[in-house]
Write a protein that holds these residues in place. Structure first.
Motif, short mmCIF file in Angstrom:
data_model
loop_
_atom_site.label_atom_id
_atom_site.label_comp_id
_atom_site.label_asym_id
_atom_site.label_seq_id
_atom_site.Cartn_x
_atom_site.Cartn_y
_atom_site.Cartn_z
N TYR A 26 0.83 -1.21 0.00
CA TYR A 26 0.00 0.00 0.00
C TYR A 26 0.87 1.26 0.00
O TYR A 26 0.40 2.36 -0.26
CB TYR A 26 -0.99 -0.02 1.18
N ILE A 27 2.17 1.08 0.30
CA ILE A 27 3.12 2.17 0.14
C ILE A 27 4.04 1.71 -1.00
O ILE A 27 4.78 0.73 -0.85
CB ILE A 27 3.94 2.39 1.42
N GLN A 62 9.26 1.33 9.91
CA GLN A 62 7.82 1.58 9.99
C GLN A 62 7.34 1.72 11.45
O GLN A 62 7.92 2.47 12.19
CB GLN A 62 7.07 0.50 9.22
N SER A 63 6.33 0.97 11.86
CA SER A 63 5.71 1.20 13.17
C SER A 63 6.60 0.84 14.36
O SER A 63 6.25 1.16 15.50
CB SER A 63 4.42 0.40 13.28
N PHE A 94 -4.18 -1.57 12.76
CA PHE A 94 -3.37 -0.42 13.20
C PHE A 94 -3.91 0.92 12.72
O PHE A 94 -3.71 1.94 13.34
CB PHE A 94 -1.91 -0.60 12.78
N ASN A 113 -1.98 3.66 14.99
CA ASN A 113 -1.60 4.89 14.28
C ASN A 113 -2.12 6.15 14.97
O ASN A 113 -1.38 7.13 15.10
CB ASN A 113 -2.11 4.85 12.84
N GLU A 157 4.52 7.72 1.85
CA GLU A 157 3.56 7.60 2.96
C GLU A 157 2.56 8.76 2.94
O GLU A 157 1.36 8.58 3.13
CB GLU A 157 4.27 7.70 4.31
N ASN A 164 -4.51 7.93 7.57
CA ASN A 164 -3.80 8.66 8.62
C ASN A 164 -4.25 10.12 8.66
O ASN A 164 -4.38 10.71 9.73
CB ASN A 164 -2.29 8.56 8.39
N TYR A 188 5.12 12.26 11.67
CA TYR A 188 4.66 10.86 11.64
C TYR A 188 5.18 10.12 10.40
O TYR A 188 5.72 9.02 10.50
CB TYR A 188 3.12 10.79 11.71
N CYS A 192 8.04 6.83 10.24
CA CYS A 192 7.76 5.54 9.58
C CYS A 192 8.84 5.19 8.56
O CYS A 192 9.02 4.03 8.22
CB CYS A 192 6.41 5.59 8.87
N TYR A 240 -1.20 -4.94 17.49
CA TYR A 240 -2.57 -4.57 17.09
C TYR A 240 -3.54 -5.71 17.41
O TYR A 240 -3.55 -6.19 18.54
CB TYR A 240 -2.60 -4.17 15.61
N SER A 256 6.07 -4.59 16.00
CA SER A 256 6.25 -4.94 14.59
C SER A 256 6.14 -3.70 13.72
O SER A 256 5.68 -2.64 14.16
CB SER A 256 5.14 -5.91 14.18
N VAL A 258 5.34 -2.70 9.25
CA VAL A 258 4.96 -3.29 7.96
C VAL A 258 6.14 -3.43 6.98
O VAL A 258 5.97 -3.96 5.89
CB VAL A 258 3.79 -2.55 7.26
N GLY A 283 -0.72 -7.69 9.06
CA GLY A 283 0.34 -6.70 8.83
C GLY A 283 1.60 -6.96 9.63
O GLY A 283 2.45 -6.07 9.75
N ASN A 284 1.74 -8.17 10.18
CA ASN A 284 2.96 -8.52 10.92
C ASN A 284 3.76 -9.55 10.11
O ASN A 284 3.16 -10.33 9.36
CB ASN A 284 2.58 -9.09 12.29
O1 DON Z 1 0.85 4.43 9.01
C1 DON Z 1 1.20 3.56 8.21
O2 DON Z 1 0.41 3.16 7.41
C2 DON Z 1 2.59 2.97 8.19
N1 DON Z 1 3.52 3.82 7.70
C3 DON Z 1 3.02 2.35 9.49
C4 DON Z 1 2.22 1.15 9.68
C5 DON Z 1 2.88 0.02 10.37
O3 DON Z 1 4.04 -0.26 10.27
C6 DON Z 1 1.92 -0.83 11.08
N2 DON Z 1 2.57 -1.95 11.70
N3 DON Z 1 2.61 -3.06 11.65
#
Ligand code: DON
Length: 304
Positions: A26-27, A62-63, A94, A113, A157, A164, A188, A192, A240, A256, A258, A283-284
């Motif tokens: 998704y990124i 990331q998170s 998340f 988030n 992002e 977000n 933020y 990430c 999460y 964890s 992503v 997402g893990n």
């Molecule tokens: O906010 C987001 O979508 C990401 N950049 C961070 C999400 C993330 O790593 C969730 N963790 N597992």
């Protein structure tokens, strides 16, 4: 204990299991990562280090960065942090929006988030140059001055961060964001995008296994009590809607991201960071979780 031999054994056992996980796409910047890389690094509180495979290769944390920003905010504003975020497991993905309206803009915990965005808002108020100060903090935990943001990932992002942006706007409408929204989201999205290796992550988390003190520098980051509480939050909220399963299978506090990284802490003993980019549905990291489950089972080094 011969950790490197154990790492090899588990790695080879897991080779026979199909890696059904998928890289975060998704990124766009994360979708390009070679999905079959794997690294692990363990550091003991005595300073012994054990590595396997791509342990020195940097990836998008990331998170996992949410732990660093939470600790920085907690060490400054102390218990008043709980006026802005809760400390209960959310049991939701998340980036979920559902609870935030019921809870009038107060996130369930600092690792989803919404909670991490509130923490960025606190840091925007507390720090003179938040992005530089956050980076300096992480560098001081590891002694490695080349750890940095990846501006391409941060931009990616920002461009795709629709949920977000929804979260921050909702919280702003309830008065739980004090600073300019774009400024908060810039922090933020940058956190990430931080890139670190398993070795660097394992070292950076070591103060959480050492009652709040960085073993190699002697610097106290958190009181022993706040360190205990941070580990408790990772145990209950670090994964999460899979926090229960991680606890059940691995039995360590952890966090964890992503990018496929997981860091776990055994208080008074060690930290371990593992990286395998393919993610499960929550997402893990798919193999990262399996690896840690096998590791704590074989070594009997879980907290339970
Ligand atoms: O906010 C987001 O979508 C990401 N950049 C961070 C999400 C993330 O790593 C969730 N963790 N597992």
């Amino acid at each position: 204990m011969h950790y490197e031999t154990i790492f090899q054994e588990i790695y080879h056992e897991l080779q026979s299991i199909e890696n059904i996980g998928r890289v975060a796409d998704y990124i766009p910047e994360l979708a390009d990562v070679n999905p079959d890389q794997f690294g692990v690094h363990l550091t003991t509180v005595e300073g012994d280090e054990f590595s396997f495979a791509d342990a020195e290769k940097r990836f998008s944390i990331q998170s996992i960065a949410k732990v660093f920003t939470f600790v920085l905010a907690y060490s400054r504003v102390k218990s008043s942090i709980w006026d802005r975020t809760g400390l209960e497991p959310a049991g939701t993905p998340f980036n979920s929006l559902v609870q935030l309206e019921y809870d009038q803009g107060t996130p369930r915990n600092p690792f989803i988030n919404a909670g991490a965005i509130v923490i960025c808002d606190i840091l925007a108020s507390e720090l003179a140059s938040p992005k530089e100060n956050i980076l300096s903090f992480i560098r001081s935990l590891t002694g490695v001055n080349t750890i940095n943001y990846n501006p391409m990932v941060a931009l990616s992002e920002k461009k795709t961060g629709f949920r977000n942006h929804a979260l921050v706007n909702l919280m702003k409408s309830f008065g739980n964001i004090r600073n300019d929204i774009d400024m908060v989201m810039d922090i933020y999205f940058h956190i990430c995008s931080i890139e670190m290796s398993c070795r660097e992550l394992s070292k950076a988390f070591l103060f959480l296994a050492n009652n709040g003190v960085v073993p190699y520098s002697g610097e106290r980051i958190l009181s022993a009590s706040r360190t205990k509480r941070t580990n408790a939050l990772m145990q209950t909220c670090g994964f999460y809607d899979e926090a229960g399963e991680f606890s059940f299978k691995v039995g360590l506090p952890g966090k964890s991201g992503v990018g496929g990284g997981i860091v776990a802490v055994h208080p008074e003993k060690y930290t371990i960071a593992v990286w395998s980019p393919r993610l499960n549905k929550k997402g893990n990291s798919y193999k990262g979780m399996l690896f840690l489950e096998e590791f704590t089972t074989k070594t009997r080094l879980s907290i339970f």
